[in-house]
Design a protein around this motif. Structure first.
Motif, PDB file in Angstrom:
ATOM      1  N   UNK A 166       0.904  -1.252  -0.101  1.00 43.22           N
ATOM      2  CA  UNK A 166       0.132  -0.103  -0.019  1.00 43.22           C
ATOM      3  C   UNK A 166       0.738   1.144  -0.003  1.00 43.22           C
ATOM      4  N   UNK A 167       1.645   1.418   0.915  1.00 50.69           N
ATOM      5  CA  UNK A 167       2.829   2.490   1.073  1.00 50.69           C
ATOM      6  C   UNK A 167       3.483   2.747  -0.438  1.00 50.69           C
ATOM      7  N   UNK A 168       3.792   1.509  -0.989  1.00 52.15           N
ATOM      8  CA  UNK A 168       4.551   1.459  -2.284  1.00 52.15           C
ATOM      9  C   UNK A 168       3.593   2.257  -3.286  1.00 52.15           C
ATOM     10  N   UNK A 169       2.181   2.030  -3.497  1.00 52.29           N
ATOM     11  CA  UNK A 169       1.525   2.844  -4.201  1.00 52.29           C
ATOM     12  C   UNK A 169       1.280   4.162  -3.850  1.00 52.29           C
ATOM     13  N   UNK A 170       1.330   4.385  -2.764  1.00 53.40           N
ATOM     14  CA  UNK A 170       0.908   5.795  -2.190  1.00 53.40           C
ATOM     15  C   UNK A 170       2.254   6.701  -2.932  1.00 53.40           C
ATOM     16  N   UNK A 171       3.328   5.977  -2.437  1.00 51.68           N
ATOM     17  CA  UNK A 171       4.552   6.778  -2.896  1.00 51.68           C
ATOM     18  C   UNK A 171       4.795   6.963  -4.364  1.00 51.68           C
ATOM     19  N   UNK A 172       4.640   5.976  -5.076  1.00 52.16           N
ATOM     20  CA  UNK A 172       4.654   6.079  -6.243  1.00 52.16           C
ATOM     21  C   UNK A 172       3.686   6.836  -7.265  1.00 52.16           C
ATOM     22  N   UNK A 173       2.243   7.075  -6.483  1.00 51.91           N
ATOM     23  CA  UNK A 173       1.543   7.940  -7.270  1.00 51.91           C
ATOM     24  C   UNK A 173       1.297   9.389  -6.851  1.00 51.91           C
ATOM     25  N   UNK A 174       2.395   9.780  -5.858  1.00 49.48           N
ATOM     26  CA  UNK A 174       2.455  11.027  -5.468  1.00 49.48           C
ATOM     27  C   UNK A 174       1.425  11.315  -4.435  1.00 49.48           C
ATOM     28  N   UNK A 175       0.716  10.293  -3.810  1.00 49.87           N
ATOM     29  CA  UNK A 175      -0.271  10.542  -2.681  1.00 49.87           C
ATOM     30  C   UNK A 175       0.607  10.665  -1.294  1.00 49.87           C
ATOM     31  N   UNK A 176       1.803  10.548  -1.120  1.00 51.89           N
ATOM     32  CA  UNK A 176       2.313  10.325   0.093  1.00 51.89           C
ATOM     33  C   UNK A 176       2.222  11.518   1.004  1.00 51.89           C
ATOM     34  N   UNK A 177       2.003  12.663   0.410  1.00 48.47           N
ATOM     35  CA  UNK A 177       1.812  14.113   1.341  1.00 48.47           C
ATOM     36  C   UNK A 177       0.640  14.365   1.400  1.00 48.47           C
ATOM     37  N   UNK A 178      -0.639  13.464   1.198  1.00 53.54           N
ATOM     38  CA  UNK A 178      -2.250  13.748   1.153  1.00 53.54           C
ATOM     39  C   UNK A 178      -2.485  13.244   2.855  1.00 53.54           C
ATOM     40  N   UNK A 179      -3.222  13.977   3.388  1.00 48.24           N
ATOM     41  CA  UNK A 179      -3.645  13.717   4.539  1.00 48.24           C
ATOM     42  C   UNK A 179      -4.781  12.382   4.571  1.00 48.24           C
ATOM     43  N   UNK A 180      -5.393  12.257   3.418  1.00 46.73           N
ATOM     44  CA  UNK A 180      -6.104  11.066   3.324  1.00 46.73           C
ATOM     45  C   UNK A 180      -5.765  10.288   1.978  1.00 46.73           C
ATOM     46  N   UNK A 181      -4.662   9.305   2.180  1.00 45.88           N
ATOM     47  CA  UNK A 181      -4.100   8.589   1.158  1.00 45.88           C
ATOM     48  C   UNK A 181      -4.933   7.811   0.108  1.00 45.88           C
ATOM     49  N   UNK A 182      -6.134   7.213   0.995  1.00 46.45           N
ATOM     50  CA  UNK A 182      -6.981   6.638   0.266  1.00 46.45           C
ATOM     51  C   UNK A 182      -7.817   7.199  -0.814  1.00 46.45           C
ATOM     52  N   UNK A 183      -8.208   8.492  -0.298  1.00 47.69           N
ATOM     53  CA  UNK A 183      -9.010   9.325  -1.186  1.00 47.69           C
ATOM     54  C   UNK A 183      -8.119   9.604  -2.189  1.00 47.69           C
ATOM     55  N   UNK A 184      -6.902  10.081  -1.974  1.00 46.46           N
ATOM     56  CA  UNK A 184      -5.969  10.355  -3.167  1.00 46.46           C
ATOM     57  C   UNK A 184      -6.111   9.170  -3.991  1.00 46.46           C
ATOM     58  N   UNK A 185      -5.835   8.075  -3.717  1.00 49.30           N
ATOM     59  CA  UNK A 185      -5.720   6.976  -4.661  1.00 49.30           C
ATOM     60  C   UNK A 185      -6.735   6.841  -5.533  1.00 49.30           C
ATOM     61  N   UNK A 186      -8.092   7.031  -5.013  1.00 52.25           N
ATOM     62  CA  UNK A 186      -9.134   7.044  -5.741  1.00 52.25           C
ATOM     63  C   UNK A 186      -9.417   7.889  -6.719  1.00 52.25           C
TER      64      UNK A 186
END
Length: 554
Positions: free
Chosen positions: A284-304
């Motif tokens: 999960x953390x890998x997806x967050x980092x590679x999609x630019x969502x790591x700085x989001x306060x809601x990473x799941x919302x960002x991934x959507x």
């Protein structure tokens, strides 16, 4: 299956597509009524096909990484004449040694190939194939096919359900066939269907691929009667990841099947040893980092909200079934506290199992396909390190050393089994194949049967066909033709679906599996294709590896 359909099945389907029928009068295209909607299918010989019927709201936009939502109702007529898009698939990357025999390379190349059909997140559809004369009130038994693909890939169009329905008509036991699409790796095993991590657990959206399947089964209860099926006579059936899915549908909901199915048939898949959803946090953390969502306060919302191509690129950078860690999959069902409240094998021990008749079996050499991903493991120390790192990361060195004794380095003891010292690609390849096949397939099957034999009606089988295939033997998926190809098990399968007993005008009697007599229908090459044998091989090894993985689930 964990992989794409086998080479023999693809050849079978190619041959059938080239067959030229005799003088056949074209029938009018069939129609069914769903709510206020007329759905038009395809008249195809002795069957009617209704393809690409949506069973849920499209899981796109704000519904990405959300529980599947049912359609309120159908209110606009549509054609059901083509399979729906394939759910997002992870790319495979198996490196195939160039010096393998041609027949081995052919199988591996088919396994390594992905779907060429249209891919879309809007993919939650199903397909119904019924006898041409079926109608409301026919009440035919229903088969629900759940494809495999390692929870990373798969396509219901890869296998032609008309083969199954036509065989049932020939036997005088007509059935209605349903195949369902569901989110795998990106759809069921991938991020889309099996996203894992604490964020996923807190949002209550674990195991989306399994939730998709459950919703499809509820759709069948509501609508299958319109196609001539009997909603009280549903058998769920799958191979590899599809069979594991069937097993997990059996152990969820405290074993309450909710009337969604009355029987189960599993090829190369049983309740597997998987642990908490937090075990997938690193991916999960890998997806967050590679999609630019790591700085989001809601990473799941960002991934959507991440563009589809960006998300797919990130997913394809995570391990797949042909990566070095092989069957220790990155994206797979995990304990989420909702669909799976515990390790599936612990649920079996607790008695959380649907009380329905079931069949479960394996191929003799389940692990050989997957040993190609780790050919650089060539010494005892490397073998030990590999097992501890990817299969039992919480275990001590002394605990893992048991595996060295239970699975000797001698090629004669490895898989393909019973091939002496032949088929050894490296000094450890047959050993790894034996371990991986037992840890993920054979051991879970035997444990499942031993817990349930005597509590419900159970049967088991072992496929030993294709044993002479170099380096692969009776490989994972080699039993597909035994049912799809009008092979040795097709009659038994359809009798089971119809009568909840595989016997009846079949070649030899297939006894139930019991603790006193653990019978197996064994499929063989040669002039005698079937034999009843006992499930009494590698007892100590399977007991040891199963116990270790129950203690340290994936």
């Amino acid at each position: 299956m964990l992989l794409s359909p086998t080479f023999s099945i693809l050849l079978l389907q190619a041959a059938s597509s080239l067959a030229i029928p005799g003088s056949v009068v074209k029938r009018a295209d069939p129609v069914v009524q769903l709510d206020d909607t007329t759905v038009t299918g395809i008249a195809n010989g002795t069957v009617n096909q209704f393809l690409g019927i949506p069973f849920a709201q499209p899981p796109v936009g704000s519904l990405r990484f959300q529980l599947p939502r049912p359609l309120p109702s159908y209110n606009e007529s549509f054609p059901a004449t083509a399979y729906g898009p394939v759910c997002p698939q992870q790319a495979f990357n198996l490196t195939i040694p160039s010096d393998l025999p041609a027949e081995t390379q052919e199988v591996l190349e088919v396994m390594n190939s992905g779907s060429t059909r249209t891919i879309s997140e809007d993919c939650l559809s199903l397909n119904v194939i019924a006898p041409a004369n079926a109608s409301v009130g026919s009440k035919h038994p229903v088969i629900v096919w759940i494809f495999g693909g390692g929870f990373e890939a798969g396509d219901p169009a890869a296998t032609d359900g008309s083969v199954i329905v036509n065989k049932s008509i020939d036997l005088g036991v007509p059935v209605v066939y349903v195949s369902i699409n569901y989110r795998t790796k990106v759809l069921i095993t991938l991020a889309f269907g099996f996203l894992a991590g604490k964020e996923v657990q807190e949002a209550g959206i674990g195991n989306l691929g399994l939730q998709d399947q459950r919703l499809a089964l509820k759709w069948i209860q509501r609508y299958i009667g319109q196609f001539g099926g009997d909603p009280s006579k549903v058998t769920i059936w799958g191979e590899s990841a599809g069979a594991i899915s069937v097993a997990l549908q059996m152990v969820t909901n405290s074993g309450n099947a909710e009337g969604l199915f009355r029987a189960a048939f599993m090829q190369s898949g049983s309740p597997i040893p998987v642990g908490d959803i937090a075990h997938g946090q690193v991916y999960y953390d890998s997806l967050v980092n590679q999609t630019g969502c790591s700085n989001s306060s809601d990473t799941l919302k960002c991934l959507r909200g991440v563009p589809y191509d960006t998300l797919m690129d990130a997913v394809n950078n995570t391990p797949n079934i042909f990566s070095y860690q092989s069957l220790s999959l990155a994206w797979l069902p995990r304990v989420d506290g909702i669909f799976l409240t515990d390790d599936p094998q612990q649920l079996v021990l607790q008695g959380s199992v649907a009380d329905v008749p079931f069949v479960t079996g394996d191929c003799n050499d389940e692990g050989t396909i997957f040993s190609f991903a780790n050919l650089n493991v060539t010494t005892d120390d490397e073998f030990l390190t590999y097992i501890q790192m990817y299969y039992t990361p919480g275990a001590s060195v002394d605990e893992v050393k048991q595996i060295l004794d239970l699975y000797p380095q001698d090629p004669a003891d490895g898989s393909p089994f019973n091939t002496s010292d032949q088929n050894a690609l490296t000094p450890q390849s047959k050993r790894l194949a034996a371990f991986q096949g037992d840890a993920i397939f054979q051991g879970p099957r035997r444990s499942f049967l031993q817990q349930r034999a005597g509590k419900q009606e159970t049967w088991s089988f072992c496929n030993k066909q294709s044993k002479a295939l170099p380096y692969l033997g009776s490989y994972h998926g080699s039993d597909m033709e035994s049912i799809w190809g009008d092979g040795a098990m097709s009659d038994y399968f359809l009798r089971f679906v119809t009568n909840l007993d595989p016997n009846g005008n079949t070649s030899i009697n297939w006894p139930r599996y019991t603790l006193d007599s653990p019978n197996m229908l064994t499929l063989l090459d040669g002039s005698i294709p079937l034999q009843i044998t006992q499930d009494d091989y590698r007892v100590e090894a399977m007991r040891g590896v199963s116990g270790l993985m129950l203690k340290y689930p994936l």
